[in-house]
Design a protein around this motif. Structure first.
Motif, PDB file in Angstrom:
ATOM      1  N   VAL A  19      30.219  26.594  33.531  1.00 53.39           N
ATOM      2  CA  VAL A  19      28.946  26.524  33.392  1.00 53.39           C
ATOM      3  C   VAL A  19      28.308  25.629  34.446  1.00 53.39           C
ATOM      4  CG1 VAL A  19      27.122  25.724  31.972  1.00 53.39           C
ATOM      5  CG2 VAL A  19      29.125  27.100  30.850  1.00 53.39           C
ATOM      6  N   LEU A  23      25.553  27.085  37.190  1.00 53.48           N
ATOM      7  CA  LEU A  23      24.041  26.635  37.265  1.00 53.48           C
ATOM      8  C   LEU A  23      23.677  26.045  38.545  1.00 53.48           C
ATOM      9  CD1 LEU A  23      23.821  24.284  34.212  1.00 53.48           C
ATOM     10  CD2 LEU A  23      22.671  26.402  34.697  1.00 53.48           C
ATOM     11  N   TYR A  27      20.565  27.675  40.658  1.00 50.29           N
ATOM     12  CA  TYR A  27      19.613  26.951  41.033  1.00 50.29           C
ATOM     13  C   TYR A  27      19.307  26.900  42.503  1.00 50.29           C
ATOM     14  CZ  TYR A  27      18.497  21.894  42.540  1.00 50.29           C
ATOM     15  OH  TYR A  27      18.018  20.793  43.193  1.00 50.29           O
ATOM     16  N   LEU A  58      16.328  25.793  32.801  1.00 50.17           N
ATOM     17  CA  LEU A  58      17.805  25.343  32.897  1.00 50.17           C
ATOM     18  C   LEU A  58      18.224  25.795  34.141  1.00 50.17           C
ATOM     19  CD1 LEU A  58      20.442  24.586  31.667  1.00 50.17           C
ATOM     20  CD2 LEU A  58      20.852  26.699  30.694  1.00 50.17           C
ATOM     21  N   VAL A  59      17.784  26.813  34.894  1.00 46.50           N
ATOM     22  CA  VAL A  59      18.117  27.344  36.052  1.00 46.50           C
ATOM     23  C   VAL A  59      17.477  26.598  37.239  1.00 46.50           C
ATOM     24  CG1 VAL A  59      18.196  29.314  37.615  1.00 46.50           C
ATOM     25  CG2 VAL A  59      18.918  29.685  35.479  1.00 46.50           C
ATOM     26  N   GLY A  62      18.569  23.195  37.680  1.00 48.54           N
ATOM     27  CA  GLY A  62      20.159  23.583  37.686  1.00 48.54           C
ATOM     28  C   GLY A  62      21.012  22.532  38.332  1.00 48.54           C
ATOM     29  N   THR A  64      21.287  19.801  37.273  1.00 48.75           N
ATOM     30  CA  THR A  64      21.973  19.022  36.184  1.00 48.75           C
ATOM     31  C   THR A  64      23.429  19.331  35.953  1.00 48.75           C
ATOM     32  OG1 THR A  64      21.552  18.516  33.763  1.00 48.75           O
ATOM     33  CG2 THR A  64      21.473  20.863  34.585  1.00 48.75           C
ATOM     34  N   GLY A  65      23.886  20.420  36.576  1.00 45.34           N
ATOM     35  CA  GLY A  65      25.268  20.822  36.736  1.00 45.34           C
ATOM     36  C   GLY A  65      26.045  19.786  37.419  1.00 45.34           C
TER      37      GLY A  65
END
Length: 388
Positions: A19, A23, A27, A58-59, A62, A64-65
């Motif tokens: 995940v 991401l 992103y 969220l994308v 991203g 945050t990945g």
């Protein structure tokens, strides 16, 4: 869950690695390719992507990945090493065998694109991961942060085992206070927070929170298996990223950003602990196995996706253009990334994993010593280190 020597394997951790990797690819793809479709380069300060749709944010956030990767690092190392002595030299050797081979290949290839003889400084920058100016070096800074964490992990793991989670919580609090003091005492009229994003000083929260999540997982696994916990944790993560996007958090230098690393890490730590504890044991179905395989090659995905995105922008969008009016540039970039760049990246990554990573991974040796015999518990005394 299976273990080989001292390396604990948890399939749900590989699911989450997959995940995180996807991401990051989506992103960067949305950013780089949307600008490419419009015939320009992406400038974060003015071109950052925003949306009121939580799934889109969220994308668009991203990055945050990377935080998820760092939380997972703290989690999986602690889950495997908790309560056992760590052989420091072997641990660091294993980490270098894990990170260096593919990194060196990508970094040296990036250096070759400059069509010039490398200097000693260039080689030194490669050896220390300080190579952000290379065309594929936009992700190298995370490896530097990871290596800094590896240097202190054995000490932190022993601290957690001997002093309990309170020791790491106190460390978290101390780091937060010191970080705020450094920011407040900066001579710059408007201090920047970029150094906190790109260094261990701003990211250690996420490793520590991953370690704390592992402690909770080891001691309270049954309590984490409530069915409602994973979806609630995921909703919290989506809500947090949506809020961050709405206030233009990434391009902001607000003092509130000093707390972002810890808040982001805490939410992902909850997601990791809840998902790993609640995942069904056993091999699972084909989707679980496919996600685990993708997570297994996630490091290759992370290091090679910039190359694939560059090629996609040049030879898919640059050569053939895009259907005018078919989709807005951002969603056209998302479609190209999802349907073209991501599959190509995964295909390349399986090749680099088996050809470059796996041979060196097989050279790793156990780094955990035998569990010491239980000692007669002694009453805890208040310790004083003054004058020692």
């Amino acid at each position: 869950m299976r273990s080989s020597d001292d390396r604990v394997y948890l399939a749900p951790v590989d699911h989450l690695r997959a995940v995180a990797a996807v991401l990051v690819v989506l992103y960067h793809g949305c950013q780089l390719l949307s600008a490419r479709i419009e015939g320009r380069r992406f400038v974060p300060a003015t071109d950052w992507l925003y949306s009121e749709n939580p799934a889109a944010t969220l994308v668009f956030e991203g990055h945050t990945g990377v935080a998820l990767f760092m939380v997972l690092s703290g989690f999986i190392f602690t889950a495997g090493a908790y309560g056992k002595p760590v052989r420091y030299g072997r641990f660091l050797t294993n980490r270098l065998l894990r990170v260096y081979p593919l990194y060196l290949v990508v970094a040296v290839l990036g250096l070759a694109t400059q069509v010039a003889m490398p200097t000693f400084q260039d080689l030194l920058r490669i050896l220390t991961f300080a190579t952000p100016t290379q065309p594929y070096g936009g992700v190298f800074w995370t490896l530097c942060v990871e290596m800094q964490f590896y240097l202190v992990f054995p000490l932190l793991c022993r601290l957690l085992a001997e002093r309990g989670p309170g020791a790491l919580l106190r460390l978290l609090a101390a780091v937060s206070v010191l970080r705020a003091l450094v920011w407040l005492s900066s001579p710059a009229p408007e201090p920047h927070t970029a150094s906190l994003y790109l260094g261990l000083a701003g990211r250690i929260d996420q490793f520590l929170l991953g370690m704390l999540a592992a402690w909770v997982y080891v001691h309270h696994r049954d309590r984490l298996r409530a069915r409602w916990l994973p979806p609630v944790a995921l909703i919290l993560a989506l809500g947090l990223l949506w809020s961050f996007n709405q206030v233009h958090g990434f391009v902001s230098d607000s003092p509130l950003k000093l707390a972002w690393s810890g808040v982001e890490g805490a939410v992902w730590a909850l997601v990791v602990a809840a998902y790993v504890a609640g995942a069904r044991e056993g091999p699972g179905g084909w989707l679980s196995r496919a996600a685990a395989r993708l997570g297994e090659v996630s490091f290759s995905v992370y290091l090679t996706h910039f190359m694939v995105l560059t090629v996609t922008g040049e030879y898919v969008i640059g050569a053939y253009g895009w259907f005018p009016g078919a989709l807005p540039p951002v969603w056209a970039a998302f479609a190209v990334t999802l349907l073209v760049a991501l599959p190509l990246t995964v295909a390349v990554s399986f090749g680099t994993y088996h050809a470059i990573e796996l041979p060196f991974l097989r050279l790793r040796r156990p780094y955990l010593g035998p569990v010491p015999p239980a000692e007669t518990p002694r009453p805890r005394q208040r310790e004083s280190y003054r004058g020692r």
